[in-house]
Design an enzyme around this catalytic site. Sequence first.
Site, PDB file in Angstrom:
ATOM      1  N   SER A  72      70.741  74.427  52.557  1.00  0.00           N
ATOM      2  CA  SER A  72      71.962  75.170  52.211  1.00  0.00           C
ATOM      3  C   SER A  72      72.761  75.696  53.396  1.00  0.00           C
ATOM      4  O   SER A  72      73.893  76.139  53.204  1.00  0.00           O
ATOM      5  CB  SER A  72      71.618  76.341  51.307  1.00  0.00           C
ATOM      6  OG  SER A  72      71.316  75.864  50.035  1.00  0.00           O
TER       7      SER A  72
ATOM      8  N   LYS B 249      76.076  74.301  53.629  1.00  0.00           N
ATOM      9  CA  LYS B 249      77.168  74.713  52.733  1.00  0.00           C
ATOM     10  C   LYS B 249      78.326  75.330  53.508  1.00  0.00           C
ATOM     11  O   LYS B 249      79.480  75.247  53.096  1.00  0.00           O
ATOM     12  CB  LYS B 249      76.643  75.679  51.666  1.00  0.00           C
ATOM     13  CG  LYS B 249      75.738  74.960  50.671  1.00  0.00           C
ATOM     14  CD  LYS B 249      75.082  75.886  49.681  1.00  0.00           C
ATOM     15  CE  LYS B 249      74.386  75.074  48.600  1.00  0.00           C
ATOM     16  NZ  LYS B 249      73.106  75.546  48.189  1.00  0.00           N
TER      17      LYS B 249
ATOM     18  N   TYR C 131      75.802  65.114  48.402  1.00  0.00           N
ATOM     19  CA  TYR C 131      75.241  66.470  48.529  1.00  0.00           C
ATOM     20  C   TYR C 131      73.770  66.420  48.951  1.00  0.00           C
ATOM     21  O   TYR C 131      73.340  67.141  49.853  1.00  0.00           O
ATOM     22  CB  TYR C 131      75.425  67.216  47.201  1.00  0.00           C
ATOM     23  CG  TYR C 131      74.721  68.552  47.154  1.00  0.00           C
ATOM     24  CD1 TYR C 131      75.257  69.666  47.807  1.00  0.00           C
ATOM     25  CD2 TYR C 131      73.506  68.694  46.481  1.00  0.00           C
ATOM     26  CE1 TYR C 131      74.586  70.884  47.786  1.00  0.00           C
ATOM     27  CE2 TYR C 131      72.840  69.903  46.455  1.00  0.00           C
ATOM     28  CZ  TYR C 131      73.385  70.993  47.102  1.00  0.00           C
ATOM     29  OH  TYR C 131      72.721  72.201  47.101  1.00  0.00           O
TER      30      TYR C 131
ATOM     31  N   TYR D  74      72.613  84.438  49.352  1.00  0.00           N
ATOM     32  CA  TYR D  74      72.552  84.419  47.875  1.00  0.00           C
ATOM     33  C   TYR D  74      72.460  85.821  47.300  1.00  0.00           C
ATOM     34  O   TYR D  74      73.125  86.732  47.766  1.00  0.00           O
ATOM     35  CB  TYR D  74      71.372  83.554  47.396  1.00  0.00           C
ATOM     36  CG  TYR D  74      71.389  82.218  48.028  1.00  0.00           C
ATOM     37  CD1 TYR D  74      72.369  81.295  47.678  1.00  0.00           C
ATOM     38  CD2 TYR D  74      70.493  81.877  49.011  1.00  0.00           C
ATOM     39  CE1 TYR D  74      72.429  80.069  48.291  1.00  0.00           C
ATOM     40  CE2 TYR D  74      70.555  80.640  49.625  1.00  0.00           C
ATOM     41  CZ  TYR D  74      71.521  79.758  49.252  1.00  0.00           C
ATOM     42  OH  TYR D  74      71.582  78.555  49.863  1.00  0.00           O
TER      43      TYR D  74
ATOM     44  N   VAL E 226      66.728  76.379  52.161  1.00  0.00           N
ATOM     45  CA  VAL E 226      65.323  76.306  51.746  1.00  0.00           C
ATOM     46  C   VAL E 226      64.450  75.475  52.691  1.00  0.00           C
ATOM     47  O   VAL E 226      63.239  75.424  52.530  1.00  0.00           O
ATOM     48  CB  VAL E 226      65.141  75.827  50.281  1.00  0.00           C
ATOM     49  CG1 VAL E 226      65.684  76.832  49.289  1.00  0.00           C
ATOM     50  CG2 VAL E 226      65.724  74.451  50.069  1.00  0.00           C
TER      51      VAL E 226
HETATM   52  O1  DON Z   1      70.215  71.867  46.306  1.00  0.00           O
HETATM   53  C1  DON Z   1      69.170  72.424  46.606  1.00  0.00           C
HETATM   54  O2  DON Z   1      68.485  73.038  45.799  1.00  0.00           O
HETATM   55  C2  DON Z   1      68.734  72.339  48.055  1.00  0.00           C
HETATM   56  N1  DON Z   1      69.059  71.069  48.611  1.00  0.00           N
HETATM   57  C3  DON Z   1      69.395  73.386  48.863  1.00  0.00           C
HETATM   58  C4  DON Z   1      69.189  74.777  48.328  1.00  0.00           C
HETATM   59  C5  DON Z   1      69.068  75.792  49.378  1.00  0.00           C
HETATM   60  O3  DON Z   1      68.862  75.529  50.525  1.00  0.00           O
HETATM   61  C6  DON Z   1      69.121  77.192  48.923  1.00  0.00           C
HETATM   62  N2  DON Z   1      68.681  78.018  50.007  1.00  0.00           N
HETATM   63  N3  DON Z   1      68.222  78.976  50.241  1.00  0.00           N
END
Ligand code: DON
Length: 310
Positions: free
Chosen positions: A64, A67, A192, A244, A262
């Site tokens: 993320s 993003k 994505y 978040y 993540v």
């Molecule tokens: O789309 C997802 O769930 C992961 N590729 C990225 C989510 C993420 O990194 C949220 N982070 N804390």
Amino acid sequence: MDLLQKRIDEIYQECLEYTDEGRVADYIPELSRVDKYQLGFYAVGAEFDEYYIGAYDVKFTIQSVAKVLIFICAILDNSTAKVLSKVTVEPTSSSFNSIVNLELENENRPLNPFINSGAIVCTSLLKGTTSEDRVQQIISLMKRMCDNQDITYNESVYLSEKKTGARNRSLAYYMSSTGVLEGDVEDILDAYFKICAIEVTCKDLAQISYVLAQDGYNENTGEQVFSKFLANRVRSVMALCGMYDGSGEFAVEVGLPSKSGVGGGIMSISTKHGGMGIGVFGPSLDKKGNSVAGVMFLKRLSQELSLSIF
Ligand code: DON
């Protein structure tokens, strides 16, 4: 030895024990194989030179943190007004992959670009006819912001998430049904997933965030990568939405515009002391998806150097 490096070494030792807390992101099977006891830190800044410790050069997937780059690129490829007609910049108290607000709030638009729904919409706005074009847009923006010219995505993490990404598919198809997401849903998701699987190190994240700290200017190449106005907006959204539903506590405890992923990475920006870019990596995550040891490291550093923007 430099006093600051000495203190950073101490903070690192103090924070190592926190790698035992939390869990790696096993909802993406390939990420469950990562060693949770790693901790890395890299900082680059005008007055601070470069400081690093631990797993600072270990590659991990950006997840993320990307993003931020997707948001920047979507604005550069379109306009701020176009992007903000699809996604607002409001914080959320729901998890990063929550679906509920899409129906209940905000006229079907994702609350902000840093939750999954918002990033998927921004991905749909990236120029390109194929998913590969969209990924390359992000990779070339990254190459303009850091030294690493070999950036690429990790094929097995990409495939692992593509195979198991039911939640992201739900978000995307729901947004397609309301018309917020336009285009080929599978192709947008493919882009994505690839973008989330881009590999970086703490050093890459530190250099990228240093460009944001320098109002879009890359000191190494002399390029104004994007405008001061955009850099200011992006830092604002990072401060409000970057961690978040943990963004409030993080603002109180750390007070730095930041973005987590993540994969365990966090990219943080300090605008004090002439600006500083920080990358941390600790793959063991708290329940909200933020690195436990990484947040602790940033908290101690920020408090000791009075870095909070508030
Ligand atoms: O789309 C997802 O769930 C992961 N590729 C990225 C989510 C993420 O990194 C949220 N982070 N804390």
